[in-house]
Write an enzyme that holds these catalytic residues in place. Structure first.
Site, PDB file in Angstrom:
ATOM      1  N   TRP A  65       2.686  10.993   4.670  1.00  0.00           N
ATOM      2  CA  TRP A  65       2.342   9.783   4.565  1.00  0.00           C
ATOM      3  C   TRP A  65       1.588   9.081   3.451  1.00  0.00           C
ATOM      4  CZ3 TRP A  65      -3.500   9.151   4.324  1.00  0.00           C
ATOM      5  CH2 TRP A  65      -4.082  10.256   3.894  1.00  0.00           C
ATOM      6  N   ASP A  66       2.029  10.107   2.430  1.00  0.00           N
ATOM      7  CA  ASP A  66       1.472   9.557   1.075  1.00  0.00           C
ATOM      8  C   ASP A  66       2.192   8.109   0.693  1.00  0.00           C
ATOM      9  OD1 ASP A  66       0.928  12.218   1.380  1.00  0.00           O
ATOM     10  OD2 ASP A  66       1.271  12.656  -0.600  1.00  0.00           O
ATOM     11  N   GLU A  83      -7.673  18.895   4.669  1.00  0.00           N
ATOM     12  CA  GLU A  83      -7.426  19.963   5.283  1.00  0.00           C
ATOM     13  C   GLU A  83      -8.085  21.240   5.240  1.00  0.00           C
ATOM     14  OE1 GLU A  83      -2.650  18.117   4.616  1.00  0.00           O
ATOM     15  OE2 GLU A  83      -3.473  19.508   3.032  1.00  0.00           O
ATOM     16  N   LYS A 109     -11.702  18.587   0.841  1.00  0.00           N
ATOM     17  CA  LYS A 109     -10.314  18.602  -0.122  1.00  0.00           C
ATOM     18  C   LYS A 109     -10.215  17.116  -0.693  1.00  0.00           C
ATOM     19  CE  LYS A 109      -5.608  20.058  -0.400  1.00  0.00           C
ATOM     20  NZ  LYS A 109      -4.496  20.517   0.639  1.00  0.00           N
ATOM     21  N   GLN A 110     -10.281  16.221  -0.025  1.00  0.00           N
ATOM     22  CA  GLN A 110      -9.947  14.998  -0.334  1.00  0.00           C
ATOM     23  C   GLN A 110     -10.776  13.646   0.557  1.00  0.00           C
ATOM     24  OE1 GLN A 110      -5.800  15.432   0.884  1.00  0.00           O
ATOM     25  NE2 GLN A 110      -5.892  13.126   1.344  1.00  0.00           N
TER      26      GLN A 110
END
Length: 767
Positions: free
Chosen positions: A358-359, A489, A601-602
């Protein structure tokens, strides 16, 4: 402590001094590619110490059988390996009977690598004393041609410094390669044929299971002091998967002997007969000549940089970082082949597998839309349309029906091929990024034609998935989405991830909006699509019920949307309170401990605020940023760029600059201590976004470009270009003003800090 051995330089990546402990990291950092193939910066000569051999061909993969202890229904049958391709760069070298091996030399001095990003050429040089006390000077030049993209070239020069030498070059092609991360220690290439004609060698091999055929080829020329020698190989060693040709030469003291080697791949993706194609491409390369190919390489990269370069004055490390990111993105994907996509490691390593995440939709499409022409971005959208049937199959395997589509988390051909259950089954937010990319493409380019032609079918499949994936909660009297993993994640199997729920709601509403628009304005397309997908008003009303009644977790106490239902149950200790010895937590902690922690994580909730910035006030962004960023460890490469953009929006320039440095130099300084596995290619597009959307403040609203330029105090000035609807606009920002210039034939009106500014072609406007 981050690594700090790359020399600051505006246009080059430079390493000085030989350190065996850095070899694998440098093999990643100095990787080269041309969109069709790529390779790690392995030594051409034999090297007996630690190394990670890697060469890769775009679109070629192997379905490695999934390895799990407990098989679950719906699990992907395989993990798509990015294959280590046959090695064509190898040149074994003997000097007076002793093999050149930097791991065994008595001394190695003046070692230098340089990746010249301006010209797309990799250089390496050193002086070495062998065990037999012979001292030599070596200089190697290597590039992968952009113009003739099946061909690469090496020029390997040796100069004896202490005495005359008897030199042997043994260039080879070897298909007996392995992947470092194979699940079952399998070989992935089956040799078919090995051929040798004069100074040329060919190895044809086929991948097991997928049956891609590749002919790996080489052609060699020997020079003494730049004069070509009329020489044939004195020996040809041939086995089932390798051919090596040996050349001998007497080289006098201070003379320079060099071997020029053309090599590369012809693949069944592009040719019916790969052997004949290999012979033909070598004929072309020789007709062009090495020196002309080298000049063409410089010219081709000059053309790329003319449009995609970002300049930064007063901060060499920041300048080097952004150019490294732009360079690697262009090495990975140039938009020439709509069958290809942008893998997270590109041509620099094997980790993750697959070529598409999906990046691409969330991070890469904005870069390619603005620095190429819109057809390149449209090709990336069409890639997903062409795999819609597979997305529907993926959903069917999980129990969905009626044309619901779940795009894969990782894929090569549209099938899901990720082998971690919490990703495969749960990280379903990826579906929303596919839809958002269609919206973003239309918003930026103004090209609506893609939606009635192809995009609407994708939007319908995605909306059907969200409708079926939502569950009606009688407890809440709303729709909920259970058992998911968001972009963070470090949480798995959670309920009501805000980002996922909000994205699902938006996808349904956007699909309905486009259905109505196509019905009114593109009646033949509407009729064709409705007949194909069998969609009626009753089903659309059911979708609307879900989107209108979607539950979004919210904390009245904190005034923020919750990342997921149970977030406040965690022990809310900020990252600043963590002992630095515990970082990165993904390398220091058990997964159980990570899942129970509050660490992010992000960008997760903040990813929603990034995509849908116009749906929220700046005050809401500030409150959510201040709540979530202190718990964010930024251990995903995709994290710093979003936070940099949002910090810039909030006027927190020091924080925005810190995040920018982290995203731009993530690999150069090895923030995550894993660069030897390969680079983080897709997140590099986020570095571009950090400058253009963050510091430049570029947005498209109502078909008009808007800018809110800001500049870090560490910079004197910066500039970038964008291709907006076939008009090339250059934006230059310094500490006092912003300048606009336009290439084209008609005026453009932009908004700067909320005020209308007219820019005329070939003139300079100062704001």
């Amino acid at each position: 402590m981050n690594q700090d051995y790359i020399q600051p330089n505006d246009w080059s990546i430079i390493e000085e001094g030989f350190d065996p402990e850095r070899v694998k990291s440098s093999e990643s950092l100095f990787s080269i590619g041309n969109g069709a193939m790529g390779q790690r910066a392995n030594f051409e000569e034999h090297y007996s110490a630690k190394t990670f051999q890697g060469s890769y061909i775009a679109g070629v993969y192997y379905p490695d059988k999934t390895k799990v202890g407990w098989w679950k229904n719906g699990y992907p049958e395989y993990f798509a390996k990015v294959l280590n391709a046959p090695n064509w760069i190898g040149i074994d070298i003997e000097i007076n009977g002793e093999q050149l091996d930097l791991a065994k030399c008595k001394s190695v001095k003046n070692f230098k690598r340089e990746l010249n990003m301006k010209e797309g050429i990799y250089y390496r040089s050193f002086d070495a004393v062998l065990q037999n006390n012979i001292e030599i000077a070596v200089r190697v030049t290597r590039f992968l041609s952009l113009d003739l993209d099946e061909v690469g070239a090496i020029n390997f020069e040796i100069t004896p410094k202490t005495s005359n030498i008897q030199l042997k070059f043994s260039p080879y092609v070897d298909a007996g390669v392995h992947n470092e991360d194979a699940n079952w220690e399998e070989k992935f290439w089956e040799p078919i044929d090995v051929k040798h004609f004069g100074n040329q060698g060919f190895v044809t091999a086929r991948t097991f299971k997928t049956h891609f055929v590749a002919t790996t080829f080489m052609s060699n020329s020997l020079y003494i002091n730049n004069e070509q020698q009329n020489i044939e190989p004195e020996k040809a060693e041939i086995n089932t998967d390798k051919i090596a040709l040996t050349y001998s030469a007497f080289v006098a003291l201070n003379q320079t002997a060099s071997i020029q080697k053309f090599g590369g791949y012809t693949v069944s993706l592009n040719h019916d007969d790969t052997q004949i194609a290999a012979e033909q491409v070598l004929e072309k390369a020789h007709a062009i000549t090495y020196s002309t190919l080298l000049q063409n390489q410089k010219d081709a990269w000059a053309k790329i940089w003319e449009m995609s370069d970002i300049t930064i004055e007063g901060d060499t490390k920041a300048q080097q970082g952004i150019r490294f990111n732009i360079f690697q993105l262009n090495q990975t994907y140039l938009g020439k082949d709509s069958r290809l996509n942008i893998g997270p490691k590109g041509f620099t390593g094997e980790k993750y597998g697959g070529s598409t995440y999906w990046d691409t939709e969330a991070y890469c499409i904005p870069f390619y839309m603005a620095t190429k022409d819109q057809q390149v971005a449209r090709n990336l959208l069409a890639y997903r349309y062409n795999q819609l049937d597979k997305a529907i199959e993926n959903a069917q395997k999980l129990g969905f029906k009626n044309g619901a589509a779940l795009y894969p988390m990782v894929t090569m051909n549209g099938e899901e091929c990720h082998n971690e259950w919490e990703i495969t089954f749960e990280e379903i937010h990826r579906n929303g990024a596919i839809a958002f990319a269609i919206f973003n493409y239309h918003r930026y380019t103004g090209d609506y034609s893609y939606i009635p032609e192809k995009g609407l079918e994708v939007l319908i499949g995605i909306a059907r998935f969200w409708h079926q994936r939502a569950t009606y909660s009688t407890y809440r009297n709303q729709y909920v989405i259970l058992g998911v993993t968001g972009p963070n994640e470090y949480e798995n199997n959670v309920n009501n991830n805000f980002y996922t729920n909000y994205l699902a709601k938006w996808c349904i509403d956007y699909a309905i909006e486009q259905i109505n628009k196509v019905k009114q304005e593109f009646t033949p397309d509407y009729t064709r699509i409705m007949n194909k997908v069998q969609l009626d008003a009753t089903e659309i009303a059911q979708w609307k019920d879900v989107s209108s009644n979607m539950y979004l977790p919210y904390s009245e106490q904190h005034g923020v949307y919750l990342q997921q239902d149970g977030f406040l149950d965690k022990e809310l200790i900020t990252v600043a309170q963590l002992d630095k010895s515990q970082r990165p937590i993904n390398q220091k902690w058990s997964w159980d401990r990570i899942l129970r922690s509050p660490y992010i994580k992000q960008a997760d909730t903040l990813q929603g605020f990034y995509f849908f910035e116009d749906h929220f006030t700046k005050e809401q962004l500030e409150k959510h940023f201040d709540f979530y960023e202190p718990f964010t460890v930024h251990e995903s490469s995709l994290s710093p760029c979003v936070h940099s953009i949002q910090a810039a929006v909030l006027g927190r320039m020091e924080q925005a600059y810190t995040f920018y440095l982290r995203t731009s130099r993530l690999d150069l300084d090895d923030y995550n201590k894993e660069v030897e596995e390969g680079l983080h290619i897709t997140s590099m597009a986020g570095t571009w976004m950090s400058i253009v959307e963050g510091f430049g403040g570029m947005r498209v609203k109502n078909n008009t470009l808007h800018f809110e330029p800001k500049i870090p105090k560490q910079w004197q000035a910066y500039s970038f270009k964008i291709n907006f609807r076939n008009q090339i606009l250059k934006i230059s920002v310094n500490q006092n003003e912003t300048l606009f210039s336009l290439e084209g034939t008609k005026d453009i009106v932009v908004m700067v800090h909320g005020k209308e500014v007219k820019v005329e072609p070939n003139s300079l406007v100062t704001v």
